[in-house]
Write a protein that holds these residues in place. Structure first.
Motif, PDB file in Angstrom:
ATOM      1  N   THR A  63      45.606  29.603  35.138  1.00 39.97           N
ATOM      2  CA  THR A  63      46.226  29.714  34.543  1.00 39.97           C
ATOM      3  C   THR A  63      46.604  31.064  33.563  1.00 39.97           C
ATOM      4  O   THR A  63      47.947  32.286  33.920  1.00 39.97           O
ATOM      5  CB  THR A  63      46.521  28.852  32.885  1.00 39.97           C
ATOM      6  OG1 THR A  63      46.419  27.772  33.560  1.00 39.97           O
ATOM      7  CG2 THR A  63      47.849  29.401  32.641  1.00 39.97           C
ATOM      8  N   TYR A  64      45.253  31.587  33.159  1.00 34.75           N
ATOM      9  CA  TYR A  64      45.401  33.608  33.164  1.00 34.75           C
ATOM     10  C   TYR A  64      45.703  34.498  33.678  1.00 34.75           C
ATOM     11  O   TYR A  64      46.265  35.147  33.817  1.00 34.75           O
ATOM     12  CB  TYR A  64      43.604  33.385  32.567  1.00 34.75           C
ATOM     13  CG  TYR A  64      43.154  35.031  32.458  1.00 34.75           C
ATOM     14  CD1 TYR A  64      43.453  35.527  31.045  1.00 34.75           C
ATOM     15  CD2 TYR A  64      42.680  35.486  33.307  1.00 34.75           C
ATOM     16  CE1 TYR A  64      43.481  36.851  30.627  1.00 34.75           C
ATOM     17  CE2 TYR A  64      41.939  37.092  33.051  1.00 34.75           C
ATOM     18  CZ  TYR A  64      41.851  37.081  31.628  1.00 34.75           C
ATOM     19  OH  TYR A  64      41.672  38.709  31.642  1.00 34.75           O
ATOM     20  N   TYR A  65      45.431  34.058  35.247  1.00 36.81           N
ATOM     21  CA  TYR A  65      46.037  35.446  36.452  1.00 36.81           C
ATOM     22  C   TYR A  65      47.408  34.857  36.486  1.00 36.81           C
ATOM     23  O   TYR A  65      48.228  35.281  36.687  1.00 36.81           O
ATOM     24  CB  TYR A  65      45.163  35.073  37.643  1.00 36.81           C
ATOM     25  CG  TYR A  65      43.788  35.548  37.533  1.00 36.81           C
ATOM     26  CD1 TYR A  65      43.315  36.986  37.030  1.00 36.81           C
ATOM     27  CD2 TYR A  65      42.255  34.704  36.818  1.00 36.81           C
ATOM     28  CE1 TYR A  65      42.093  37.563  36.790  1.00 36.81           C
ATOM     29  CE2 TYR A  65      41.164  35.452  37.235  1.00 36.81           C
ATOM     30  CZ  TYR A  65      41.143  37.367  36.974  1.00 36.81           C
ATOM     31  OH  TYR A  65      40.252  37.226  36.423  1.00 36.81           O
ATOM     32  N   GLU A  66      48.097  33.692  36.486  1.00 36.09           N
ATOM     33  CA  GLU A  66      49.354  33.387  36.720  1.00 36.09           C
ATOM     34  C   GLU A  66      49.542  33.867  35.668  1.00 36.09           C
ATOM     35  O   GLU A  66      51.000  35.015  35.682  1.00 36.09           O
ATOM     36  CB  GLU A  66      49.416  31.552  36.628  1.00 36.09           C
ATOM     37  CG  GLU A  66      49.031  31.256  37.500  1.00 36.09           C
ATOM     38  CD  GLU A  66      49.696  29.429  37.160  1.00 36.09           C
ATOM     39  OE1 GLU A  66      49.880  28.786  36.322  1.00 36.09           O
ATOM     40  OE2 GLU A  66      48.932  28.526  38.682  1.00 36.09           O
ATOM     41  N   HIS A  67      49.543  33.981  34.524  1.00 34.07           N
ATOM     42  CA  HIS A  67      49.820  34.658  33.209  1.00 34.07           C
ATOM     43  C   HIS A  67      50.298  36.168  33.880  1.00 34.07           C
ATOM     44  O   HIS A  67      51.162  37.037  33.522  1.00 34.07           O
ATOM     45  CB  HIS A  67      50.055  34.204  31.435  1.00 34.07           C
ATOM     46  CG  HIS A  67      50.006  32.996  31.468  1.00 34.07           C
ATOM     47  ND1 HIS A  67      49.355  32.566  30.305  1.00 34.07           N
ATOM     48  CD2 HIS A  67      50.647  32.422  31.604  1.00 34.07           C
ATOM     49  CE1 HIS A  67      50.186  31.422  30.147  1.00 34.07           C
ATOM     50  NE2 HIS A  67      50.654  31.398  30.901  1.00 34.07           N
TER      51      HIS A  67
END
Length: 402
Positions: A106-110
């Motif tokens: 999720t961190y990199y998707e954000h």
């Protein structure tokens, strides 16, 4: 406006906290007043990969006042304040992609969501955003004018890219400004790190053997504050001049292999990797507390610790207990991530006021200098075409080294 936050109903609480921070940030307040009149950032899209805190919200408000569209993603999975993220979206109309405790995916998707707006300027804290950009085709960031970098860790990463000739657009190293590292790194990191350690453990600092790995500006701040609270401070430093400075400042200086055996509380602030390793965890006292206040958790060899542990459990918020095979227990705070933001609120607003003033003014500087330089070149090219009609301009190439 796209966004991804935990709970929009937290906005009211976040708004009160942002208001409190703003009252302690007079420099940004002055910049906001001028930006509101001049609109130097009008029409720009700014993607910020920063800790989503009250102080960051004040910076976002200033950039919005300057005419920019602002999008923010977290620069650390544990540093987001969810109420602030909600207030940024609801009240300031800032696109936020951040949730406290988000997983790596999720961190990199954000991060990719913030980049999907095709920003003109990037603001980074740790260089993860720039690193992500550089993994994409050049066409994906052809419109980026420039960026800024907030941290020592990030500047190290970006300088390595630049030395290899791989840095694709200019970055202002905000961390190198004296109004940043002399105050933010020393007084901000010093106070907020101790705050994070105390909030997560409720341990008495006085009388403890407090080991600080790294004696740069951050390490000096942590050592200063620990000493002020009555700790017996031990400094670990590989640079001989800094080690000498720590000695002259009254601290014990020794290798980590020796300090590991006697330390009660350990804090790493180096910007390097594997500072405290498996062999050091193996000889620590029963009940030793280990924390990191450098940007990434790689300063602690947590996989190495896990390999010599027979059990792991969470005993308090932001406290993981590792039971070693010899039955000694080692406690890692905040998963080895920035303890001052994982377990506390980060730097005080009055410290971040100067750091974020540098960020806002750097954005204005890039517009006034880089963009205007390009405009002047285009105008020069048009004059050439008019005055030298027989010139074959297709044969001309411009190579800008920024």
């Amino acid at each position: 406006m796209n966004y991804d936050i935990k709970d929009a109903s937290l906005a009211k609480k976040g708004a009160f906290r942002i208001e409190w921070a703003a009252k302690n940030m007079p420099v940004l307040s002055l910049i906001k007043q001028r930006f509101s009149k001049e609109k130097p950032l009008k029409g720009l899209k700014i993607a910020c990969c920063l800790h989503v805190t009250t102080e960051t919200a004040v910076l976002g408000d200033v950039l919005k006042a300057g005419g920019a569209d602002v999008y923010i993603c977290a620069s650390n999975p544990l540093s987001t304040q969810d109420d602030v993220a909600a207030a940024l979206v609801k009240d300031l109309k800032v696109g936020v992609f951040a949730i406290k405790g988000e997983n790596t995916k999720t961190y990199y998707e954000h991060m990719k969501a913030a980049l999907a707006v095709r920003p003109d300027i990037t603001m980074d804290d740790g260089a993860d955003l720039v690193s992500t950009i550089h993994q994409r085709p050049t066409s994906m960031h052809a419109n980026i004018i420039g960026g800024t970098e907030e941290t020592t860790t990030g500047v190290i990463r970006l300088r390595a890219l630049a030395q290899e000739g791989k840095l694709r657009y200019p970055i202002i190293a905000v961390n190198d400004a004296q109004t940043k590292h002399l105050f933010d790194n020393r007084y901000g990191t010093g106070q907020s790190t101790l705050d994070g350690v105390i909030r997560s453990t409720n341990k008495l600092i006085a009388g403890s053997n407090f080991v600080v790995s790294g004696y740069g500006w951050c390490g000096k701040g942590v050592a200063m504050r620990a000493k002020g609270m009555g700790a017996k401070v031990i400094v670990i430093e590989v640079d001989p001049l800094r080690a000498l400075e720590a000695t002259m400042n009254g601290f014990d200086v020794m290798p980590i292999k020796d300090a590991a055996k006697i330390g009660d509380i350990f804090v790493t602030v180096t910007g390097d990797i594997n500072v405290i390793r498996r062999e050091h965890f193996a000889v620590m006292k029963d009940g030793a507390i280990v924390a990191n206040s450098g940007h990434f958790n790689v300063e602690l060899d947590i996989p190495g610790l896990a390999s010599i542990a027979k059990a792991k459990r969470a005993t308090r918020d932001f406290v993981d207990e590792y039971t070693l095979k010899n039955n000694r227990k080692v406690y890692v705070l905040g998963e080895g991530r920035l303890i001052n933001l994982a377990a506390a609120e980060g730097h005080p607003a009055s410290v971040m006021d100067m750091s974020f003033a540098n960020q806002a003014l750097s954005a204005e500087y890039m517009i006034k200098n880089i963009v205007n330089s390009i405009k002047r070149f285009i105008l020069f090219q048009k004059i050439l075409i008019k005055t030298l009609p027989n010139l074959n301009c297709n044969r001309w190439e411009l190579k800008l080294t920024l």
